[in-house]
Design a protein around this motif. Sequence first.
Motif, mmCIF file in Angstrom:
data_model
loop_
_atom_site.group_PDB
_atom_site.id
_atom_site.type_symbol
_atom_site.label_atom_id
_atom_site.label_comp_id
_atom_site.label_asym_id
_atom_site.label_seq_id
_atom_site.Cartn_x
_atom_site.Cartn_y
_atom_site.Cartn_z
ATOM 1 N N HIS A 232 1.041 -1.155 -0.107
ATOM 2 C CA HIS A 232 -0.125 0.030 -0.052
ATOM 3 C C HIS A 232 0.677 1.140 0.118
ATOM 4 N N THR A 233 2.442 0.797 0.155
ATOM 5 C CA THR A 233 3.206 2.946 0.194
ATOM 6 C C THR A 233 4.807 2.118 -0.720
ATOM 7 N N PRO A 234 3.959 2.726 -1.534
ATOM 8 C CA PRO A 234 4.921 2.102 -3.118
ATOM 9 C C PRO A 234 6.241 3.186 -2.620
ATOM 10 N N HIS A 235 5.844 4.917 -2.088
ATOM 11 C CA HIS A 235 6.874 5.941 -2.269
ATOM 12 C C HIS A 235 8.139 5.128 -0.332
ATOM 13 N N LYS A 236 7.707 4.219 0.159
ATOM 14 C CA LYS A 236 8.201 3.880 1.345
ATOM 15 C C LYS A 236 9.175 2.653 1.188
ATOM 16 N N GLU A 237 7.790 1.283 -0.264
ATOM 17 C CA GLU A 237 8.150 0.507 -0.095
ATOM 18 C C GLU A 237 9.657 0.412 -1.554
ATOM 19 N N VAL A 238 9.791 1.285 -2.470
ATOM 20 C CA VAL A 238 10.886 1.122 -3.137
ATOM 21 C C VAL A 238 11.125 2.977 -3.913
ATOM 22 N N ARG A 239 11.273 3.021 -3.134
ATOM 23 C CA ARG A 239 10.950 4.725 -2.949
ATOM 24 C C ARG A 239 12.296 5.148 -3.997
ATOM 25 N N GLU A 240 12.998 4.622 -4.256
ATOM 26 C CA GLU A 240 13.665 5.745 -5.763
ATOM 27 C C GLU A 240 13.251 4.951 -6.857
ATOM 28 N N LEU A 241 12.765 4.212 -6.972
ATOM 29 C CA LEU A 241 11.834 3.517 -8.429
ATOM 30 C C LEU A 241 10.742 4.235 -8.705
ATOM 31 N N VAL A 242 9.765 5.149 -7.427
ATOM 32 C CA VAL A 242 8.834 5.792 -7.192
ATOM 33 C C VAL A 242 9.088 7.175 -7.774
ATOM 34 N N LEU A 243 10.828 7.814 -7.531
ATOM 35 C CA LEU A 243 11.019 9.354 -7.738
ATOM 36 C C LEU A 243 11.582 8.591 -9.328
ATOM 37 N N LEU A 244 12.795 8.365 -9.667
ATOM 38 C CA LEU A 244 12.206 8.236 -10.339
ATOM 39 C C LEU A 244 11.230 8.440 -11.939
ATOM 40 N N ARG A 245 10.475 7.306 -11.581
ATOM 41 C CA ARG A 245 9.106 7.584 -12.023
ATOM 42 C C ARG A 245 7.947 8.542 -12.638
ATOM 43 N N VAL A 246 7.767 8.823 -10.898
ATOM 44 C CA VAL A 246 7.174 10.212 -11.077
ATOM 45 C C VAL A 246 7.688 11.487 -11.294
ATOM 46 N N SER A 247 9.463 11.372 -11.110
ATOM 47 C CA SER A 247 10.193 12.955 -11.371
ATOM 48 C C SER A 247 9.560 12.978 -13.736
ATOM 49 N N SER A 248 9.280 11.370 -14.014
ATOM 50 C CA SER A 248 9.647 11.428 -15.416
ATOM 51 C C SER A 248 8.416 11.987 -15.810
ATOM 52 N N PHE A 249 7.647 11.701 -15.166
ATOM 53 C CA PHE A 249 5.847 11.976 -15.331
ATOM 54 C C PHE A 249 5.808 13.227 -15.375
#
Length: 255
Positions: A232-249
């Motif tokens: 339920h908490t991707p930004h904690k569980e896979v932080r770096e992945l979320v940072l990269l995908r959201v910044s790309s968006f």
Amino acid sequence: MSPISFPLESLAVERITAYPGRPTLVFLHDSLGCIAVWRDFPRQLGELTRCNVMVYDRQGYGKSGTFTKSIRDNDYLEDEAAILDSLLASYGISDALLFGHSDGGSVALVAAALYPSRIKAVITEGAHVFVEDVTLRGIEEAIVAYQQGDLKARLEPYHGVKTEALFWAWAGTWTSERFRSWSIEPLLPSIICPILVIQGEDDEYGTVAQVTKIGSQTTGPATAWLLPWVKHTPHKEVRELVLLRVSSFIDALTF
């Protein structure tokens, strides 16, 4: 809809205004969260995207004031969206990029539907647009953890004397019979801004049906991002992945 009457000065707000002329990332926490629970994720995403940042504790949470209603109505998320719109107006923000987790994601969707002029894009994580059985099972497990485990002790350092009220405002509302028919689906066609819909495939509070509903019913461009083996908490569980995908968006957006 006119802004709700609410004392904005009772809200705890933190801002980073390092990039004049750039949009503002606004972070909306989950049903048990607050500013502190985000840790440094907002700052990191702001630096990656060269965006300003605003994080705040919703009423009844963290360092903000207590709830103004003793019982939540079924439209409490609409109330929170109205408060958000007033908060954005008070800071002169008309280029908000909303990042909402769980309840915060639902608030972001409602705000984008009702107040589109201030909101340029939405990123949701585990947002809900209707009630599912898996959601109720997850909340029932949280109730057991609160009453018999250490969940209450883990929440109290963040919320203090407000802990009991905020926990039952969430758990009591969502598990009530009157809330079983809750849905914000009628609002989704009014959302015209781009949306990134993030969902862990193992989310204990919602299924991929939430993502499908958002993607198929909103008017603006919606991108679904499903994460295997994530809860339920991707930004904690896979932080770096979320940072990269959201910044790309965000980088792909035009303002």
